[in-house]
Design a protein around this motif. Structure first.
Motif, PDB file in Angstrom:
ATOM      1  N   VAL A   1       0.860  -1.190   0.000  1.00 47.29           N
ATOM      2  CA  VAL A   1       0.000   0.000   0.000  1.00 47.29           C
ATOM      3  C   VAL A   1       0.897   1.242   0.000  1.00 47.29           C
ATOM      4  O   VAL A   1       1.733   1.407   0.889  1.00 47.29           O
ATOM      5  N   GLU A   2       0.708   2.104  -0.986  1.00 50.08           N
ATOM      6  CA  GLU A   2       1.547   3.296  -1.109  1.00 50.08           C
ATOM      7  C   GLU A   2       0.876   4.548  -0.559  1.00 50.08           C
ATOM      8  O   GLU A   2       1.553   5.477  -0.131  1.00 50.08           O
ATOM      9  N   ARG A   3      -0.456   4.575  -0.596  1.00 47.77           N
ATOM     10  CA  ARG A   3      -1.170   5.789  -0.193  1.00 47.77           C
ATOM     11  C   ARG A   3      -1.979   5.496   1.065  1.00 47.77           C
ATOM     12  O   ARG A   3      -2.923   4.691   1.036  1.00 47.77           O
ATOM     13  N   ILE A   4      -1.629   6.147   2.165  1.00 45.07           N
ATOM     14  CA  ILE A   4      -2.301   5.977   3.442  1.00 45.07           C
ATOM     15  C   ILE A   4      -2.761   7.340   3.923  1.00 45.07           C
ATOM     16  O   ILE A   4      -2.007   8.311   3.904  1.00 45.07           O
ATOM     17  N   VAL A   5      -4.028   7.437   4.321  1.00 41.65           N
ATOM     18  CA  VAL A   5      -4.612   8.687   4.817  1.00 41.65           C
ATOM     19  C   VAL A   5      -5.251   8.413   6.188  1.00 41.65           C
ATOM     20  O   VAL A   5      -6.072   7.502   6.295  1.00 41.65           O
ATOM     21  N   PRO A   6      -4.870   9.164   7.258  1.00 47.14           N
ATOM     22  CA  PRO A   6      -3.886  10.242   7.304  1.00 47.14           C
ATOM     23  C   PRO A   6      -2.478   9.716   7.035  1.00 47.14           C
ATOM     24  O   PRO A   6      -2.140   8.592   7.399  1.00 47.14           O
ATOM     25  N   ASP A   7      -1.664  10.558   6.377  1.00 46.29           N
ATOM     26  CA  ASP A   7      -0.297  10.189   6.033  1.00 46.29           C
ATOM     27  C   ASP A   7       0.509   9.975   7.316  1.00 46.29           C
ATOM     28  O   ASP A   7       0.655  10.883   8.127  1.00 46.29           O
ATOM     29  N   PRO A   8       1.026   8.752   7.528  1.00 43.41           N
ATOM     30  CA  PRO A   8       1.768   8.492   8.770  1.00 43.41           C
ATOM     31  C   PRO A   8       3.071   9.267   8.860  1.00 43.41           C
ATOM     32  O   PRO A   8       3.660   9.368   9.946  1.00 43.41           O
ATOM     33  N   ASP A   9       3.547   9.812   7.741  1.00 46.94           N
ATOM     34  CA  ASP A   9       4.800  10.566   7.750  1.00 46.94           C
ATOM     35  C   ASP A   9       4.585  12.056   7.986  1.00 46.94           C
ATOM     36  O   ASP A   9       5.538  12.825   7.994  1.00 46.94           O
ATOM     37  N   GLU A  10       3.325  12.465   8.154  1.00 44.50           N
ATOM     38  CA  GLU A  10       3.029  13.866   8.388  1.00 44.50           C
ATOM     39  C   GLU A  10       2.310  14.028   9.722  1.00 44.50           C
ATOM     40  O   GLU A  10       1.567  13.139  10.151  1.00 44.50           O
ATOM     41  N   VAL A  11       2.501  15.177  10.352  1.00 39.58           N
ATOM     42  CA  VAL A  11       1.761  15.499  11.567  1.00 39.58           C
ATOM     43  C   VAL A  11       0.378  15.955  11.137  1.00 39.58           C
ATOM     44  O   VAL A  11       0.233  16.930  10.402  1.00 39.58           O
ATOM     45  N   THR A  12      -0.645  15.217  11.560  1.00 43.52           N
ATOM     46  CA  THR A  12      -2.004  15.494  11.115  1.00 43.52           C
ATOM     47  C   THR A  12      -2.849  15.994  12.274  1.00 43.52           C
ATOM     48  O   THR A  12      -2.852  15.397  13.355  1.00 43.52           O
ATOM     49  N   ASP A  13      -3.557  17.080  12.023  1.00 43.20           N
ATOM     50  CA  ASP A  13      -4.481  17.625  13.025  1.00 43.20           C
ATOM     51  C   ASP A  13      -5.842  16.986  12.799  1.00 43.20           C
ATOM     52  O   ASP A  13      -6.637  17.438  11.990  1.00 43.20           O
ATOM     53  N   VAL A  14      -6.096  15.867  13.491  1.00 45.51           N
ATOM     54  CA  VAL A  14      -7.340  15.138  13.307  1.00 45.51           C
ATOM     55  C   VAL A  14      -8.408  15.726  14.224  1.00 45.51           C
ATOM     56  O   VAL A  14      -8.231  15.797  15.435  1.00 45.51           O
ATOM     57  N   ARG A  15      -9.529  16.134  13.638  1.00 45.55           N
ATOM     58  CA  ARG A  15     -10.597  16.745  14.429  1.00 45.55           C
ATOM     59  C   ARG A  15     -11.919  16.069  14.076  1.00 45.55           C
ATOM     60  O   ARG A  15     -12.107  15.604  12.968  1.00 45.55           O
TER      61      ARG A  15
END
Length: 351
Positions: free
Chosen positions: A160-174
């Motif tokens: 799997v190449e595309r994961i959302v939220p991107d585990p390599d980015e800091v994501t502001d999940v609300r």
């Protein structure tokens, strides 16, 4: 053994159907039945652009494919195109309630318009089944919550190449924190100063309840109110009601409920305890489910733009695949408070 080519009447279609009845029908079978090239059939079935195949030939191929019961081989098509056109939405172990169901339905329709299928999947602790991202070859794996490191490794190992939220980015999940803010503001505007936040009894909802309780606390602080007291419901299988009289003795006159089910449970318990809603206690629900209109008194609630949120989820997936502009959360997360009979001005006797 009977020789099908020799014993079947000369109708080529019947011959191929007889030969392929016990196995998957292939493009080669369709080509042999029609007497056309395998390449022509492949171009038609794969809708290959830039070909000069006549409309008549195209219709013949499609008609024969239907007659023979042709089904595309998903894995082979994905290998050839690099796309499976599948978006896998991994759900937390939450009960599938009204608002979540609405969001998933809207996301499904929005993705379908772009040619993608949305499939939902809930992994459970200790499961022995293979995760669906290993078998479906999804273009994108999405989550409503950030994935754990172990799940990310499993997805990466499966290709799997595309994961959302991107585990390599800091994501502001609300999660619709605007709803608790509206609940608190509504009660404050009616004169209620001492509030409580009523939580669900289902442990699967605790993480989401934490997010909404934190949002309610932040809203109260911003308005100069005390942080709402935490109100725990009794377990769903218990015959005991929550201690509403105790809450009121502590000065609470307004309740911010996690959702409409919680609001209904409190209103029901209040009625059994002889406490009038909204005269003695105001209750605000969340999600504006059909429950809010079926219950008496009808429940003041927060309505979530399910269409907007569903489109937001779809847009996130499409962004991951096609690098379209990042969708704007603020424009797709509209929430509205719907006032009804479960709330009223603060009772004067509570001064």
């Amino acid at each position: 053994m009977v020789d099908l080519e020799r014993s079947t009447p000369c109708n080529k279609g019947v011959t191929v159907a007889s030969q392929t009845s016990s196995r998957r029908v292939t493009a080669a079978d369709i080509a042999r039945s029609l007497g056309v090239s395998r390449a022509t059939v492949g171009f038609v079935l794969n809708e290959t652009p830039g070909q000069t195949i006549s409309a008549a030939t195209t219709e013949r191929v499609l008609a024969e494919a239907r007659r023979l019961g042709y089904r595309p081989h998903i894995a082979a098509r994905a290998l050839a195109s690099g796309r499976s056109n599948i978006v896998l939405l991994v759900l937390p172990d939450w009960p599938i309630e009204y608002s979540l169901r609405e969001n998933i339905d809207e996301a499904t329709h929005a993705l379908d318009e772009h040619g993608y299928a949305l499939i939902t999947y809930t992994p459970h602790e200790g499961t022995r089944a293979r995760p669906l991202w290993e078998t479906l070859q999804p273009d994108v794996v999405m989550g409503l919550l950030p994935f754990s490191d172990s799940l990310v490794r499993s997805m990466r190992d499966a290709g799997v190449e595309r994961i959302v939220p991107d585990p390599d980015e800091v994501t502001d999940v609300r999660y619709n924190e605007g709803g608790p803010r509206l609940q608190v503001e509504h009660l404050r505007d009616l004169g209620h100063q001492r509030l409580g936040f009523a939580r669900p009894s289902d442990p699967r909802l605790f993480e989401l309840a934490d997010a909404r309780e934190e949002a309610a606390a932040a809203a109260a602080t911003a308005l100069g109110l005390e942080v709402p007291a935490t109100l725990e419901l009794t377990p769903a299988d218990s015959e005991d009601d929550p201690p509403i009289s105790k809450w009121m003795n502590a000065g609470i006159t307004g309740v911010v409920a996690f959702n409409d089910d919680v609001a209904a449970a409190i209103i029901g318990a209040a009625t059994r305890a002889g406490i009038a809603v909204p005269h003695d206690l105001s209750v605000v629900g969340h999600d504006d489910t059909p429950m809010s209109l079926l219950f008496e008194p009808r429940i003041t609630s927060v309505r979530i733009d399910s269409t907007g949120l569903g489109h937001y989820l779809a847009a996130l997936a499409i962004h991951a695949m096609d690098q379209t502009p990042t969708p704007d959360w603020e424009q797709t997360s509209a929430v509205t408070l719907i006032p009804r009979a479960s709330t009223s001005v603060r009772p004067t006797h509570s001064e």
